[in-house]
Design a protein around this motif. Sequence first.
Motif, PDB file in Angstrom:
ATOM      1  N   UNK A  18       0.853  -1.207   0.000  1.00  0.00           N
ATOM      2  CA  UNK A  18       0.000   0.000   0.000  1.00  0.00           C
ATOM      3  C   UNK A  18       0.886   1.253   0.000  1.00  0.00           C
ATOM      4  N   UNK A  19       1.947   1.208   0.804  1.00  0.00           N
ATOM      5  CA  UNK A  19       2.851   2.371   0.885  1.00  0.00           C
ATOM      6  C   UNK A  19       3.588   2.602  -0.441  1.00  0.00           C
ATOM      7  N   UNK A  20       3.960   1.507  -1.116  1.00  0.00           N
ATOM      8  CA  UNK A  20       4.625   1.648  -2.422  1.00  0.00           C
ATOM      9  C   UNK A  20       3.691   2.303  -3.427  1.00  0.00           C
ATOM     10  N   UNK A  21       2.444   1.847  -3.421  1.00  0.00           N
ATOM     11  CA  UNK A  21       1.467   2.403  -4.364  1.00  0.00           C
ATOM     12  C   UNK A  21       1.127   3.854  -4.039  1.00  0.00           C
ATOM     13  N   UNK A  22       1.120   4.184  -2.734  1.00  0.00           N
ATOM     14  CA  UNK A  22       0.637   5.507  -2.316  1.00  0.00           C
ATOM     15  C   UNK A  22       1.518   6.069  -1.204  1.00  0.00           C
ATOM     16  N   UNK A  23       2.719   6.528  -1.574  1.00  0.00           N
ATOM     17  CA  UNK A  23       3.657   6.991  -0.535  1.00  0.00           C
ATOM     18  C   UNK A  23       3.148   8.205   0.247  1.00  0.00           C
ATOM     19  N   UNK A  24       2.151   8.884  -0.285  1.00  0.00           N
ATOM     20  CA  UNK A  24       1.636  10.067   0.419  1.00  0.00           C
ATOM     21  C   UNK A  24       0.516   9.719   1.404  1.00  0.00           C
ATOM     22  N   UNK A  25       0.284   8.441   1.632  1.00  0.00           N
ATOM     23  CA  UNK A  25      -0.812   8.043   2.527  1.00  0.00           C
ATOM     24  C   UNK A  25      -0.307   7.549   3.875  1.00  0.00           C
ATOM     25  N   UNK A  26      -1.177   7.641   4.870  1.00  0.00           N
ATOM     26  CA  UNK A  26      -0.878   7.080   6.188  1.00  0.00           C
ATOM     27  C   UNK A  26      -1.609   5.751   6.331  1.00  0.00           C
ATOM     28  N   UNK A  27      -0.972   4.833   7.053  1.00  0.00           N
ATOM     29  CA  UNK A  27      -1.630   3.553   7.342  1.00  0.00           C
ATOM     30  C   UNK A  27      -1.873   3.425   8.840  1.00  0.00           C
ATOM     31  N   UNK A  28      -3.115   3.162   9.162  1.00  0.00           N
ATOM     32  CA  UNK A  28      -3.508   2.940  10.555  1.00  0.00           C
ATOM     33  C   UNK A  28      -3.864   1.476  10.699  1.00  0.00           C
ATOM     34  N   UNK A  29      -3.367   0.858  11.758  1.00  0.00           N
ATOM     35  CA  UNK A  29      -3.716  -0.541  12.006  1.00  0.00           C
ATOM     36  C   UNK A  29      -4.668  -0.643  13.186  1.00  0.00           C
ATOM     37  N   UNK A  30      -5.565  -1.606  13.108  1.00  0.00           N
ATOM     38  CA  UNK A  30      -6.448  -1.898  14.231  1.00  0.00           C
ATOM     39  C   UNK A  30      -6.589  -3.413  14.262  1.00  0.00           C
ATOM     40  N   UNK A  31      -5.554  -4.057  14.806  1.00  0.00           N
ATOM     41  CA  UNK A  31      -5.421  -5.519  14.732  1.00  0.00           C
ATOM     42  C   UNK A  31      -5.458  -6.159  16.109  1.00  0.00           C
ATOM     43  N   UNK A  32      -5.749  -5.363  17.128  1.00  0.00           N
ATOM     44  CA  UNK A  32      -5.868  -5.921  18.464  1.00  0.00           C
ATOM     45  C   UNK A  32      -4.544  -6.071  19.195  1.00  0.00           C
ATOM     46  N   UNK A  33      -4.550  -7.000  20.160  1.00  0.00           N
ATOM     47  CA  UNK A  33      -3.400  -7.170  21.053  1.00  0.00           C
ATOM     48  C   UNK A  33      -2.339  -8.043  20.384  1.00  0.00           C
ATOM     49  N   UNK A  34      -1.103  -7.553  20.362  1.00  0.00           N
ATOM     50  CA  UNK A  34       0.015  -8.295  19.780  1.00  0.00           C
ATOM     51  C   UNK A  34       1.255  -8.063  20.640  1.00  0.00           C
ATOM     52  N   UNK A  86       5.560  -1.552  12.393  1.00  0.00           N
ATOM     53  CA  UNK A  86       5.961  -0.137  12.324  1.00  0.00           C
ATOM     54  C   UNK A  86       7.075   0.024  11.298  1.00  0.00           C
ATOM     55  N   UNK A  87       8.019  -0.905  11.356  1.00  0.00           N
ATOM     56  CA  UNK A  87       9.148  -0.818  10.414  1.00  0.00           C
ATOM     57  C   UNK A  87       8.712  -1.034   8.968  1.00  0.00           C
ATOM     58  N   UNK A  88       7.622  -1.781   8.802  1.00  0.00           N
ATOM     59  CA  UNK A  88       7.100  -2.000   7.438  1.00  0.00           C
ATOM     60  C   UNK A  88       6.412  -0.747   6.902  1.00  0.00           C
ATOM     61  N   UNK A  89       6.117   0.207   7.785  1.00  0.00           N
ATOM     62  CA  UNK A  89       5.542   1.465   7.298  1.00  0.00           C
ATOM     63  C   UNK A  89       4.249   1.913   7.952  1.00  0.00           C
ATOM     64  N   UNK A  90       3.752   1.144   8.936  1.00  0.00           N
ATOM     65  CA  UNK A  90       2.510   1.581   9.607  1.00  0.00           C
ATOM     66  C   UNK A  90       2.787   2.858  10.406  1.00  0.00           C
TER      67      UNK A  90
END
Length: 349
Positions: free
Chosen positions: A125-141, A150-154
């Motif tokens: 997603x970041x490669x396709x749209x470097x101007x976008x932010x990614x928010x995750x909501x994946x629960x407890x990890x 985070x290192x992947x770009x979230x």
Amino acid sequence: MYKQLVDKLSSNNELSFDEYLMLIEHRDECREYLYSKARDTRDKVYGKKVFIRGLIEFSNYCKNNCYYCGIRRDNNDLQRYRLTADEIVRCADNGYELGFRTFVLQGGEDSHFSDDTFCSIIKRIKDNHPDCAITLSLGERSYESYKQLKEAGADRYLLRHETANEEHYKRLHPADMSYKNRLRCINDLKLLNYQVGVGFMVGSPFQTNDDLAKEMLFLKKVNPQMVGIGPFISHKDTPFRDYENGTAELTTFMLALIRLTLPNVLLPATTALGTIDPLGREKGINAGANVLMPNLSPVDVREKYKLYDGKICTGEEAAQCISCLKLRIEKTGCQIVTDRGDYKIQEAI
Ligand code: 5AD
Ligand code: FES
């Protein structure tokens, strides 16, 4: 008397437990005044901008069994689905065309997705749209997992604490979930420099006004960048099926208290608020909210991501109907903008 308390909150950005409680209990006497102060505060920080986030509900499989939630493990009356990596990336591409610059990947706690899978989706997603932010909501990890993501770009992570009262937490969740682990996760996310969102349900079973006052002290202490709150809405296939729903009125009041307590916070008028009241989201914006999260999931799965009964998902809140939403928001005097909508750090005075 109550107006003075609102003034105090508005200038100090905090109150004592007793003072918050007093406002909550006497909200009929100060509601409109509180809302106007909350709007002024939002306008000072973010202007009349309302930020939009494209919500991609990628899986309704969940290994947890929260008593309130419609996608809990033990709900067998639900058709389960999970999107493929390609489908998720396509949702984001589609959202980009519609004007979204933040994508929220939200799902049940579905062990089918490994860290590597998530990392690869985030990178694509970041490669396709470097101007976008990614928010995750994946629960407890684990810390390690949050770190890799985070290192992947979230950029951001939403993890509602659900209640700031540990005893209350135990009444909303089975014994295999713990308040302590929830706080550990939130703390890890902060350490890793995510923009962090916490939040709670308003009117969840057993919640008292004391609990709501406590929420405000908790939020002040944690100082999150985002706070997501919505009314509890009962779901017919959960243990809480017979409990009363929360109200738009109290949720809106809490939104205004949050805006004045955390002036810079990104504060959504949530889908649950729009579900309990057809004008709920507009009411939220009028009380200081400044974020909307329309649904970007493929139309055929939307019905299945049902955390609560009656969830709006095919009408104007859908991302495809962004022009209808724009018109509705303009009536509140605000404008939807195409912008990542990052948290604004408080300027030194
Ligand atoms: N009513 C309202 N909100 C709910 N959530 C889950 N179930 C319900 C419900 N029945 C909220 C929780 C969760 C978020 C994704 O949705 O707060 O963190
Ligand atoms: Fe999935 Fe609560 S039921 S996290």
